[in-house]
Design a protein around this motif. Structure first.
Motif, PDB file in Angstrom:
ATOM      1  N   GLU A  75       0.830  -1.202   0.000  1.00 55.93           N
ATOM      2  CA  GLU A  75       0.000   0.000   0.000  1.00 55.93           C
ATOM      3  C   GLU A  75       0.869   1.258   0.000  1.00 55.93           C
ATOM      4  OE1 GLU A  75      -3.966   0.412   2.290  1.00 55.93           O
ATOM      5  OE2 GLU A  75      -2.478   1.389   3.567  1.00 55.93           O
ATOM      6  N   ASP A  99      -6.325   0.117  -7.507  1.00 56.62           N
ATOM      7  CA  ASP A  99      -5.934  -1.016  -8.355  1.00 56.62           C
ATOM      8  C   ASP A  99      -5.281  -0.554  -9.655  1.00 56.62           C
ATOM      9  OD1 ASP A  99      -6.873  -2.793  -6.488  1.00 56.62           O
ATOM     10  OD2 ASP A  99      -8.745  -3.238  -7.535  1.00 56.62           O
ATOM     11  N   TYR A 130      -9.557   0.353   0.008  1.00 59.52           N
ATOM     12  CA  TYR A 130      -8.794  -0.097  -1.163  1.00 59.52           C
ATOM     13  C   TYR A 130      -8.777  -1.614  -1.288  1.00 59.52           C
ATOM     14  CZ  TYR A 130      -6.735   4.626  -1.416  1.00 59.52           C
ATOM     15  OH  TYR A 130      -6.520   5.984  -1.526  1.00 59.52           O
ATOM     16  N   HIS A 131      -9.132  -2.298  -0.205  1.00 56.74           N
ATOM     17  CA  HIS A 131      -8.919  -3.744  -0.161  1.00 56.74           C
ATOM     18  C   HIS A 131     -10.206  -4.542   0.058  1.00 56.74           C
ATOM     19  CE1 HIS A 131      -4.783  -2.431   0.057  1.00 56.74           C
ATOM     20  NE2 HIS A 131      -5.028  -1.783   1.182  1.00 56.74           N
ATOM     21  N   ARG A 152     -11.459   1.697  -4.603  1.00 54.84           N
ATOM     22  CA  ARG A 152     -10.627   0.539  -4.941  1.00 54.84           C
ATOM     23  C   ARG A 152     -10.187   0.601  -6.399  1.00 54.84           C
ATOM     24  NH1 ARG A 152     -11.353  -5.823  -3.341  1.00 54.84           N
ATOM     25  NH2 ARG A 152      -9.466  -6.520  -4.431  1.00 54.84           N
TER      26      ARG A 152
END
Length: 429
Positions: free
Chosen positions: A108, A363, A350-351, A359
């Motif tokens: 990250e 990505d 984000y995950h 996200r």
């Protein structure tokens, strides 16, 4: 006639002396540059390599290092030194970007640093505070980036460092190591630095937020964005059990600091009858409020600037855009108008699939090949991916996620075209 000849002789002598002085300065500069190059070559020859260096520079004392305020840790505590510097690639003063990464935050953090490098055109200096076991991973990844991008930044890797008598308490205050940011003015001998959380992504050049330092007046020591724009969904004004800044508090995920001023200022407070220096204020605040704080170091910053509101510059929400700005409907009007400048994917968005718009940005940047075309390889896929997020409130504001990014990429392409044109002109000459 003799008077004119004397004047002419004096003028000629002055010109000759000026030329001689400039020649001596030029020779001295060339000798200095040559000596610097020789020293750099010797240093590189003696350098064991990035992987080994990152391993050798780990502190013997473990992942929580002994404390030495206002400077780096003493070399005696480490195999060589307690931080790793990459070779300096420019004489220009770099923009300082600080981050604290512990636990499963390596990838990250690298994605955040990648976004900074992709869109900035000034020299950056990454100040990475991390645990021993992550140091080699950072070094290997950063050294592997293509030379064209690698030349845009230098980096330093530091161990996590808290006051030794309370190190464990500070480390476990909130997320692992997050409270390290409170001590940046005490362990970095820098004038200013931009601190960001690991879950931040730049959609605009880092130097633009760095430029907000020019808006500081004489009393400002730091700049942050509000925690909320809409008080009806604000956390601090509804649930806080301690003082906080302004109407809705401030978020410390993006924090611009003039650390010279922080070190020198006496702060008003509610733990002492006297104003206190930053180094003397933090522990008393923790002791008083540790049973009342929820968000760790961010709460302590809110308490400090509640008592010293004149010391904080508040910047607009596009500089720290979080799910709170769109999860219940759009409440960051400036982002709607100008686009998002810095995306902050807190709450782990984000995950997971709770906020697909956030996200999607993460990505696409993470998977983007460095040498690919930004417009076709990053912007176009992102716009397509965001279409699938329209079932969420944040997805319905998808134009805000790309508006400033599109402008940033257009500026980069324009600069590249100008550079290519200049090279062609030089070849023709």
């Amino acid at each position: 006639m003799r008077r004119y000849l004397r004047v002419l002789f004096v003028c000629t002598l002055l010109v000759f002396c000026s030329v001689l002085y400039l020649f001596n300065q030029l020779v001295s500069s060339l000798e200095s540059a040559n000596n610097h190059q020789v020293r750099a070559q010797r240093t590189r020859a003696a350098d064991p390599g990035p992987t080994e260096r990152a391993h050798d520079d780990r502190c013997i004392s473990g992942s929580v290092s002994l404390w030495r305020p206002y400077g780096t840790l003493p070399a005696a505590q480490c195999h060589i030194s307690c931080f790793t510097d990459s070779p300096l690639r420019s004489h220009l003063e770099p923009v300082g970007l600080a981050v604290v990464a512990c636990g499963a935050r390596l990838e990250e953090t690298l994605t955040m640093l990648k976004s900074a490098v992709l869109f900035s055109r000034t020299l950056l200096h990454f100040h990475i505070f991390t645990e021993d076991e992550l140091q080699a991973g950072f070094t290997q990844a950063l050294e592997s980036w293509p030379h064209r991008f690698r030349s845009r930044f230098i980096y330093s890797i530091y161990p996590i460092s808290f006051p030794s008598e309370n190190a464990r308490e500070w480390k476990r205050l909130f997320k692992p190591c997050a409270s390290q940011r409170l001590f940046l003015p005490l362990v970095l001998q820098l004038d200013s630095v931009l601190y960001v959380d690991t879950d931040v992504l730049f959609l605009r050049p880092v130097e633009d937020v760095w430029g907000l330092l020019s808006r500081f007046n004489r009393s400002h020591v730091a700049a942050m964005a509000p925690e909320h724009e809409e008080p009806r969904i604000g956390w601090y004004n509804r649930f806080s059990r301690h003082p906080y800044y302004g109407h809705t508090g401030v978020n410390s995920g993006v924090m611009l600091m003039n650390m010279t001023r922080i070190r020198g200022k006496l702060f008003r407070n509610d733990v002492s009858a006297m104003d206190l220096k930053w180094a003397d204020l933090l522990m008393p605040l923790l002791q008083k409020y540790k049973l009342n704080i929820t968000w760790g170091d961010q709460d302590l910053l809110n308490i400090i600037f509640h008592h010293n509101p004149e010391s904080l510059l508040v910047f607009a929400c596009p500089w720290n855009y979080r799910p709170d700005h769109c999860i219940y409907g759009s409440n960051c009007a400036a982002a709607e108008q100008h686009g998002i400048f810095i995306l902050h994917g807190n709450r782990g968005v984000y995950h997971d699939d709770k906020q697909p718009a956030f996200r999607a940005v993460y990505d696409i940047i993470q998977q983007f090949p460095f040498e690919a075309d930004l417009e076709r390889g990053l912007l176009a896929p992102l716009e397509e991916r965001l279409k699938s997020a329209e079932h969420t409130y944040c997805g319905r504001a998808r134009h805000a996620f790309t508006k400033r990014l599109r402008h940033t990429i257009a500026q980069i392409n324009e600069l590249q075209e100008l550079e290519e044109l200049k090279e062609l002109q030089e070849l023709e000459i």
